[in-house]
Design an enzyme around this catalytic site. Structure first.
Site, PDB file in Angstrom:
ATOM      1  N   GLU A  75      -3.370   4.041  -4.857  1.00  0.00           N
ATOM      2  CA  GLU A  75      -3.289   3.884  -3.467  1.00  0.00           C
ATOM      3  C   GLU A  75      -4.011   2.531  -2.942  1.00  0.00           C
ATOM      4  O   GLU A  75      -3.487   1.812  -2.024  1.00  0.00           O
ATOM      5  CB  GLU A  75      -3.985   5.154  -2.747  1.00  0.00           C
ATOM      6  CG  GLU A  75      -3.499   5.212  -1.388  1.00  0.00           C
ATOM      7  CD  GLU A  75      -2.105   5.764  -1.077  1.00  0.00           C
ATOM      8  OE1 GLU A  75      -0.883   5.054  -1.571  1.00  0.00           O
ATOM      9  OE2 GLU A  75      -1.841   6.566  -0.347  1.00  0.00           O
ATOM     10  N   THR A  82       2.175  -0.089   5.027  1.00  0.00           N
ATOM     11  CA  THR A  82       0.845   0.597   5.345  1.00  0.00           C
ATOM     12  C   THR A  82      -0.279  -0.289   5.627  1.00  0.00           C
ATOM     13  O   THR A  82      -1.138  -0.298   6.540  1.00  0.00           O
ATOM     14  CB  THR A  82       0.367   1.512   4.452  1.00  0.00           C
ATOM     15  OG1 THR A  82       1.549   2.640   4.304  1.00  0.00           O
ATOM     16  CG2 THR A  82      -0.900   2.415   4.790  1.00  0.00           C
TER      17      THR A  82
HETATM   18  N1  HSE Z   1      -4.119   7.553   6.339  1.00  0.00           N
HETATM   19  C1  HSE Z   1      -3.006   6.372   6.051  1.00  0.00           C
HETATM   20  C2  HSE Z   1      -2.719   5.620   7.278  1.00  0.00           C
HETATM   21  C3  HSE Z   1      -1.999   6.962   5.608  1.00  0.00           C
HETATM   22  O1  HSE Z   1      -2.544   6.061   8.317  1.00  0.00           O
HETATM   23  O2  HSE Z   1      -2.912   4.466   7.233  1.00  0.00           O
HETATM   24  C4  HSE Z   1      -0.856   6.202   5.127  1.00  0.00           C
HETATM   25  O3  HSE Z   1      -0.968   6.170   3.768  1.00  0.00           O
END
Ligand code: HSE
Length: 317
Positions: A136, A189
């Protein structure tokens, strides 16, 4: 030398109010990774299907490759005789990239679960989490766990603390049905994190604490109406919804069609809603798809209960 194939499901991170600390797994769609132990040291990606040639084949840049590299380094540190072993990975993407369904996490989780199985299960399932989180980090710049943990462990997973990592598994209430509408656009993201302000008013924080606590209570009580009310997000949704064309119309369509709550899935652009029955979920899904079509955007809809299992081994060689 042995091999294994693992499936890891899509996940809904944040769950409305619980940014970076709560996520849950769906039953489908998901990614599959085949891992094969090799006598030649190192991690290799032999092939990726279903990504349109867009994901890096370099294992140091690929979420699955980085996760398995971190796992292998850990195992070699504990047993130097493993240093001569390598792992060959083949990835089959079932999840669209940049969709808000935890695509990078699903590949990372399927990869570490398959690699661990191919190596004869040296680690327990929950011990694989830190390695999948490394995937990640390479995918979006932060090692948040709210997609990775539910993809690995199933159900709802709460990350109480990142340092030290403290993860709490919650039940998967069978009463809840989830609708996810994924418009055919991509949101990165990393970019969706950059738009967020760094501080929040105390009144918004108070509302958020109330909602996160109510969400957890609703999960334990199997109270889908309470869970739906608790999706209210005063902090993240107002900012990120601007990145999703038609967000307000799609959310209104879901609620008007009977959804008990609705918010952004992960960092978007997918939007999810909670319902109490399959019939209601299907009606809500059609309404969300229709609202997206008026943007105009085409969208794929999935209806799924919360998946209590997370990743599964689908074949062993
Ligand atoms: N918690 C993360 C965000 C999840 O909202 O950026 C997305 O990968």
């Amino acid at each position: 030398m042995s091999s294994a194939t693992a499936f890891a499901p899509a996940t809904v991170a944040n769950v409305g109010s619980a940014f970076d600390v709560l996520g849950f797994a769906l039953e489908h769609p998901g990614d599959c990774v085949h891992a094969s132990v090799s006598a030649s040291s190192g991690v290799r990606i032999l092939g990726i299907e279903g990504d349109g040639g867009r994901l890096p084949r370099d294992p140091l840049k690929n979420t699955a490759g980085v996760s398995v590299r971190a796992l292998l380094d850990h195992l070699v540190a504990g047993d130097a005789s493993l240093a001569s072993l390598g792992l060959d990975l083949t990835i089959r993407k079932g999840l669209p990239i940049g969709s808000g369904l935890g695509s990078s996490s699903a590949s990372a989780v399927a990869a570490v679960v398959a690699a661990n199985a191919a190596l004869g299960e040296p680690l327990a399932r929950s011990e694989l989490l830190p390695f999948a989180m490394e995937g990640e980090r390479v995918a979006c710049g932060t090692a948040h766990a709210d997609n990775v943990a539910p993809a690995l462990l199933g159900g709802f997973v709460l990350i109480r603390s990142y340092e030290p990592l403290d993860v709490v598994m919650l039940p998967a209430p069978p009463q809840a049905l989830v609708v996810v509408a994924t418009p055919h656009i991509e949101l990165n993201t990393h970019d969706a994190r950059r738009v967020l302000r760094r501080s929040v008013p105390l009144s918004a924080a108070v509302a958020q604490w109330g909602n996160v606590a109510a969400l957890v209570a609703g999960i334990f009580q199997g109270d889908v109406a309470l869970m739906g009310r608790a999706l209210e997000d005063k902090i993240i949704e107002p900012e990120r919804s601007q990145l999703i064309p038609g967000f307000s119309a799609v959310k209104s369509a879901a609620l008007d069609a009977g959804a008990l709550g609705c918010s952004i899935s992960g960092s978007g652009p997918s939007i999810f809603a909670l319902c109490r029955s399959r019939q209601s979920a299907e009606r809500v899904g059609e309404s969300m798809q229709l609202a997206f079509s008026q943007v105009p955007l085409s969208a794929t809809v999935h209806v799924s209960p919360v998946n209590p299992l997370g990743a599964t081994i689908v074949a062993r060689g």
